[in-house]
Structures are given as C-alpha cells and as structure tokens.
Scaffold this motif. Structure first.
Motif, short mmCIF file in Angstrom:
data_model
loop_
_atom_site.label_atom_id
_atom_site.label_comp_id
_atom_site.label_asym_id
_atom_site.label_seq_id
_atom_site.Cartn_x
_atom_site.Cartn_y
_atom_site.Cartn_z
N HIS A 14 29.77 41.11 93.35
CA HIS A 14 28.84 41.17 93.89
C HIS A 14 26.90 41.95 93.99
CE1 HIS A 14 32.43 39.58 96.18
NE2 HIS A 14 33.16 41.19 96.33
N TYR A 15 26.37 41.31 95.58
CA TYR A 15 25.06 41.64 95.36
C TYR A 15 24.19 42.36 96.85
CZ TYR A 15 22.68 37.26 96.30
OH TYR A 15 23.06 36.20 97.08
N SER A 16 23.99 43.16 97.07
CA SER A 16 23.54 43.75 98.33
C SER A 16 21.82 43.16 97.92
CB SER A 16 23.58 43.90 99.29
OG SER A 16 23.41 44.59 100.31
N ASN A 17 21.09 42.23 99.06
CA ASN A 17 20.03 42.16 99.52
C ASN A 17 18.86 44.17 100.02
OD1 ASN A 17 19.77 39.43 98.25
ND2 ASN A 17 20.62 38.80 100.68
N VAL A 18 19.17 45.06 99.46
CA VAL A 18 18.78 46.15 99.40
C VAL A 18 18.02 46.41 98.38
CG1 VAL A 18 18.79 48.56 100.52
CG2 VAL A 18 20.36 46.36 101.75
N GLY A 19 17.10 47.44 98.29
CA GLY A 19 16.48 47.45 97.03
C GLY A 19 15.59 48.45 96.98
N SER A 20 14.59 49.13 96.38
CA SER A 20 13.59 50.22 96.19
C SER A 20 12.85 49.14 97.15
CB SER A 20 13.30 50.50 95.43
OG SER A 20 13.04 49.40 94.18
N GLN A 21 12.43 48.20 97.40
CA GLN A 21 11.22 47.20 97.87
C GLN A 21 11.33 47.31 99.17
OE1 GLN A 21 9.88 43.66 95.78
NE2 GLN A 21 9.51 42.46 98.61
N ASN A 22 12.54 47.25 99.47
CA ASN A 22 12.68 47.69 101.04
C ASN A 22 12.27 48.95 101.78
OD1 ASN A 22 15.38 45.92 100.10
ND2 ASN A 22 15.05 44.89 102.24
N ILE A 23 13.12 50.21 100.67
CA ILE A 23 12.31 51.53 101.39
C ILE A 23 10.51 51.91 101.04
CG2 ILE A 23 12.21 53.72 100.31
CD1 ILE A 23 15.16 53.69 99.10
N ASP A 24 9.98 50.98 100.06
CA ASP A 24 8.86 51.36 100.13
C ASP A 24 7.83 50.75 101.67
OD1 ASP A 24 8.88 52.17 97.54
OD2 ASP A 24 8.70 49.88 96.70
N GLU A 25 8.45 49.07 101.38
CA GLU A 25 7.96 48.23 102.69
C GLU A 25 8.55 49.02 103.92
OE1 GLU A 25 9.96 44.93 102.72
OE2 GLU A 25 8.98 43.28 101.70
N ASN A 26 9.26 50.11 104.37
CA ASN A 26 9.94 50.81 105.55
C ASN A 26 8.72 51.15 105.01
OD1 ASN A 26 11.24 48.89 106.29
ND2 ASN A 26 13.07 50.48 105.78
N ILE A 27 8.93 52.65 104.70
CA ILE A 27 7.64 53.69 104.89
C ILE A 27 6.14 53.66 104.85
CG2 ILE A 27 6.79 55.00 102.83
CD1 ILE A 27 9.32 55.61 101.27
N ALA A 28 5.92 52.49 104.18
CA ALA A 28 4.86 51.55 104.33
C ALA A 28 4.21 51.21 105.68
CB ALA A 28 3.88 50.28 103.63
N ASP A 29 5.37 50.43 106.37
CA ASP A 29 5.50 50.08 108.20
C ASP A 29 5.03 51.38 108.86
OD1 ASP A 29 5.31 47.64 107.68
OD2 ASP A 29 7.60 47.59 107.68
N ASN A 30 6.29 52.72 108.83
CA ASN A 30 6.10 52.86 109.76
C ASN A 30 4.76 54.52 109.58
OD1 ASN A 30 9.15 53.53 111.21
ND2 ASN A 30 9.04 52.37 109.09
N TYR A 31 4.79 54.24 108.34
CA TYR A 31 3.77 56.17 108.01
C TYR A 31 2.01 55.36 107.75
CZ TYR A 31 7.38 59.38 108.04
OH TYR A 31 8.80 59.89 107.74
N GLU A 32 1.38 53.99 108.37
CA GLU A 32 0.68 53.13 107.64
C GLU A 32 -0.06 53.67 106.70
OE1 GLU A 32 -1.80 54.20 111.00
OE2 GLU A 32 -0.67 53.38 113.02
N LEU A 33 0.52 53.53 105.21
CA LEU A 33 0.46 53.36 104.19
C LEU A 33 0.39 51.78 103.66
CD1 LEU A 33 2.44 56.37 103.26
CD2 LEU A 33 0.10 56.84 103.52
N ASP A 34 -0.55 51.47 102.33
CA ASP A 34 -0.36 50.36 101.56
C ASP A 34 0.85 50.37 100.68
OD1 ASP A 34 -1.09 52.13 99.42
OD2 ASP A 34 -3.50 50.82 99.60
N LEU A 35 1.66 49.49 100.46
CA LEU A 35 2.85 49.09 99.60
C LEU A 35 2.50 50.18 98.51
CD1 LEU A 35 3.95 45.92 99.60
CD2 LEU A 35 5.14 47.65 100.41
N HIS A 36 1.56 50.15 97.41
CA HIS A 36 1.04 51.00 96.31
C HIS A 36 1.51 52.52 96.40
CE1 HIS A 36 0.31 52.60 92.23
NE2 HIS A 36 -0.61 53.76 93.41
N GLU A 37 -0.03 53.42 98.01
CA GLU A 37 0.59 54.69 97.96
C GLU A 37 2.35 54.12 98.58
OE1 GLU A 37 -3.01 54.93 100.34
OE2 GLU A 37 -1.70 54.25 101.41
N ALA A 38 2.85 54.24 99.09
CA ALA A 38 4.37 53.99 99.74
C ALA A 38 5.75 54.44 98.27
CB ALA A 38 5.29 52.98 100.67
N LYS A 39 5.40 53.64 97.58
CA LYS A 39 6.09 53.02 96.21
C LYS A 39 5.71 54.64 95.82
CE LYS A 39 7.30 51.04 92.26
NZ LYS A 39 7.62 50.63 92.67
#
Length: 527
Positions: free
Chosen positions: A210-235
C-alpha cells in the motif's frame, strides 16, 4: 562491475553510479536532479521528456556498465493471485484469464512482470507489477529513439520482492540479518519524497503493498509555512535539525522543541492512521501480528524517528541497512539502488519489462565502451582455456595405449560381429571404421529426434474455445484433453428441460463438432 541506475520520481530523477567488488559494493556518485522539463506527473509527455533527459545525462556521464531504469510507483499497479498450477508455462497461460476477470480493461491493455512463489507441486502465488501497455509503448519508443538500451527496466516492487528472495538464500551474508528477516512477519516502509510505500511480508512472500500520501515534501511544506521559510531553507533545516519525539522525550524538552515535535507528529498523523488500517488488514488476512517495521528512504534519517514510529505504530521499528554495502544508512534514500547492486552481486534477476514485443536488441547503451571490457575478459578466458587444453593433451598422450587396448576390445565384441582380418583392418584404418558405424549412428539420431520432439499445443484455439464455452450457462465442462493439433472436451447439460435450447447454442458455436455421448453428455472436438 559498474551499475548506473536512473530512478524516475515525481519531482526528481535519482541517479547513482556504483561499483561492485566480490564482497563489497559502494557508490561512486549519487545525485537527485530536478527535471528540466518542469512537467507534472500526469502530463502525457512526462515520460517522453524524462527519457530524453536520462539519455542526455547518460551521454554526459560517459560511464560503461549495467544500465537500469526504475519506473515510478504511481504509474504502475500490482495484483497478487493464487493459481492451481506450478509450472511456469502453465502460469503464463493462466495469468491473462485471471486479469480479464479482475481488470476493467482486460489483460490485452496491460504489460506486466511476474514474481512466482511456488507453494507446492500443484499451486503457486503470483505477484504482478503491471503498467498500461500504451504507456510502456511510449517508453519503449523513446528509448529506441534516443538509442538508449538499458539492461533492465523494472519497478520498486519487483526490487523488494527479489531482495527478500536473495535474503532467503543460505550464506547470504556472514553477518546475521536483523530478526525477523527474511521469513517472519515484517513490513518495509519506503519513506520517499511524496509518498510512503509499505510492503507487508509473511514467510518471505509479499502479502500486499500500500501507499500513504505522506512524504518528506509534506514535512518541508509544513516547516516552511510555520516558520516563514522558503521550501529550500525548510528542506535544509529538516535535514540538519529535524527530529521527532516519543512521549518520554517531551518532559525534558524546551518550548520550541515541543512545538516543532508536535508539528512533526501532526504531519505524520495521516500515515499513522493508514498504517493502522493496513495492520488490521494484515492481521485479518494472516491471523498474525507484525513483528517488526523496517524503514528506508530520505525520511528515515530524521533523528529519533525509530523511537517515534515504534510508539505510534505499536510495532518495533528500526532503519534497514544492507550488509556489504558501504555507508548503507547514509545513502538510505537510494536504498532501492543499493538493493539492485546486492541482487546483481548474488545473481538475482528482478522482473524486466523489456520482454516479449518490448525487447531491445542492442542490450546496452555503451556497446563500444563495453567491447574493451568483454575483450579483456575474452583474452583471460582464452588463456585459461589454452592452459586446460594443454593439460588435456598431456593426458591424451598418456592414455593413448589404454585407448588402443580398449578399441581392440570393442572390435572383438559380438555386437559388431567382425572377423579377425576386419578387426586388424579397422584398427589401422579409423576412417573405414567410421564408415561402418555412421549408418548406425544416424539411425540412433533419427530415433532421438522423434523422442525429443516437442508438441505444439494449440493455445490460441484453447483460449477461443474456453471463451465460447464460458458464455453457455446450462453446461458443466467435465473433461478437457489437449492434443498437438486439436482439443477434445466433454460437457454435461445441467438442466435437461432446457436441453434443446442448450444444444442449439452448442451447435451454433461449434457446428458439427458436437457429438452426443449419452442423453446429457456431449463431446466437442475442435481442430
């Protein structure tokens, strides 16, 4: 031996160049390359443009070796089926029938690779990786257009199935595998860029995936949204400072750490809920519990993720590394590439989509470069061959007298029925002896050809016959016999009250080939 692997993802192309020694494998180079074409995965030209980019990168690498392309998970599907046969040729005949029943578009629209688990002499489980035939036709056409001839085009699923098969081999490694690999109840979570794929195994065989639609990109996006960073900085922040907490870690953490850990826990929540459903399905299907969860992929490098998942999934969790592969954990996001190297070093054979009408004749995109490699191997082989031929010549000379004595004994045998004068003549003139024996050898050869002749079974007629017979409701097929150029079947009419109608249906489909045996039994012969 080198191996160059291109793994097609949704946003990146994973490229690795690895070398294999007798007891160790290692990466010479790894890279995640963003696509230049900027197309979405559902764009009809995505695969075409991606193959073009792979061809360009491969030309720039100028590295010879085994070339492999891993197709993306989201463009393939899978099926697991049970068949009451174990012979491979019979399995290949039955797979299309099974797919016709389970796929809306039928087997004709799909191209697949199969992995066979033999249960006993009369049954087997089959795991199929399938791709739309028109879609793979596009891949095949683009490979030929770019003169890119990979040795292997496969899927992540096929790689994991073959890796577990390799684990089951005796003396796989001097270092014991972590329990319960390879024959217990376990799951492998491949935690990728956009998805987490789960492969559930029991006794070394795949139960389901099976698969779940949760990956490292979701973590990057949540860090970027909550800490006001761009995606590269969040990664970068995630890779250098990211962590997860189990319940025991919260009391000793400061407020900022608690907030970050809660954010991560929230991000993983959908995957944890999905896993709970999969775990329930596994227990329901096998009546057993998962013993251990093994994690691989980019997210598996996050600090304390094993403790976090052990608590959240309620299954002991640890990162999976491959013995004999240098820095296996460090390169865990290239785990499938590591697995391919290990499989290749143990002579494993992952499923290859380049088969049947999709074979590529050139075999490798670096034919000229590989010629020198094979020429050097041929030279070494020739030298070894000459050495052994020289030894053989010595033994021949040593045994000449013995051979002559044996020939003399044979010529005296009652089977040949030769007189003393003929025996002397044949011993001196071997050519004359050949003339005597040649007709007898030819007769033996004729008999051998007759005995070894293979039957050409009428498989197309069988498929057509079964398709027609299946439509008729009031019959039960009691016996079917397959001959070299014909098929004989016995059918029984179930309800005699509708015999006339049923007989008309049989005669409309099979004509005069319907022969009455008894009141309710008929024989149908198709030539």
């Amino acid at each position: 031996m080198k191996m160059i692997i291109y793994e097609i993802g949704s946003n990146f192309l994973k490229v690795s160049n690895s070398s294999q020694a007798k007891t160790n494998q290692f990466f010479e180079e790894t890279e995640k390359i963003p696509y230049q074409h900027k197309l979405e995965i559902n764009d009809p030209d995505f695969l075409k443009e991606t193959i073009d980019e792979i061809s360009q990168i491969h030309q720039e690498l100028k590295v010879s070796g085994k070339l492999v392309i891993i197709l993306p998970y989201f463009l393939t599907t899978s099926r697991t089926i049970n068949l009451p046969v174990a012979a491979k040729n019979k399995i290949n005949m039955m797979i299309p029938f099974q797919l016709d029943e389970s796929l809306p578009s039928g087997s004709q629209s799909m191209h697949w690779i199969e992995h066979i688990y033999k249960i006993d002499k009369k049954s087997s489980n089959i795991c199929l990786s399938l791709i739309n035939k028109d879609l793979f036709q596009q891949v095949h056409h683009q490979l030929k257009a770019n003169r890119l001839f990979p040795n292997l085009v496969t899927t992540e699923l096929s790689i994991y199935l073959n890796l577990i098969e390799i684990f089951k081999k005796p003396k796989f490694s001097v270092t014991p595998l972590p329990s319960p690999l390879p024959s217990g109840q376990f799951v492998i979570l491949d935690m990728g860029e956009q998805q987490t794929k789960a492969y559930f195994f029991l006794n070394g065989q795949l139960v389901f995936n099976h698969y779940s639609n949760v990956g490292s990109q979701n973590i990057d996006e949540n860090i970027a949204d909550n800490y006001e960073l761009d995606l590269h900085e969040a990664k970068v922040f995630k890779e250098e400072n990211g962590f997860l907490f189990s319940t025991a870690d919260y009391p000793t953490a400061d407020q900022d750490q608690v907030l970050f850990a809660k954010l991560m826990e929230k991000t993983f929540e959908p995957m944890i809920l999905d896993f709970a459903k999969w775990d329930l399905a596994f227990r329901s299907k096998t009546s057993m519990e998962i013993e251990k969860c093994f994690i691989v992929g980019g997210m598996s490098k996050m600090e304390n993720i094993d403790s976090f998942l052990t608590e959240q999934l309620e299954v002991e969790t640890e990162c999976l590394s491959l013995n004999g592969f240098s820095n296996s954990i460090e390169y865990t996001e290239f785990f499938t590439h590591q697995a391919l190297n290990v499989i290749n070093s143990k002579s494993g054979k992952p499923g290859n989509f380049l088969k049947d009408q999709f074979k590529l004749s050139s075999g490798n995109s670096n034919t000229a470069s590989n010629s020198a490699f094979f020429a050097s191997r041929a030279l070494i082989f020739s030298m070894v061959l000459i050495f052994f031929l020289s030894i053989e010549r010595i033994f021949i000379e040593m045994n000449r007298d013995k051979t002559n004595r044996e020939l003399k004994t044979v010529l005296k045998s009652k089977t040949l029925n030769l007189g003393k004068r003929d025996q002397v003549a044949y011993r001196r003139n071997h050519q004359k002896l050949k003339t005597l024996i040649k007709p007898r050898l030819e007769k033996i050869k004729e008999n051998s050809v007759i005995l070894n002749k293979e039957l050409e079974l009428p498989t197309e007629k069988l498929y057509d016959f079964l398709s027609k017979a299946k439509i008729i409701k009031n019959i039960n097929m009691t016996k079917i016999s397959i001959f070299e150029k014909s098929i004989s079947s016995e059918v029984k009419i179930i309800s005699l009250t509708e015999k006339k109608k049923t007989l008309q249906e049989l005669q409309s489909k099979f004509g005069d080939n319907v022969i009455e045996i008894s009141e309710s039994n008929y024989e149908i012969v198709v030539r």
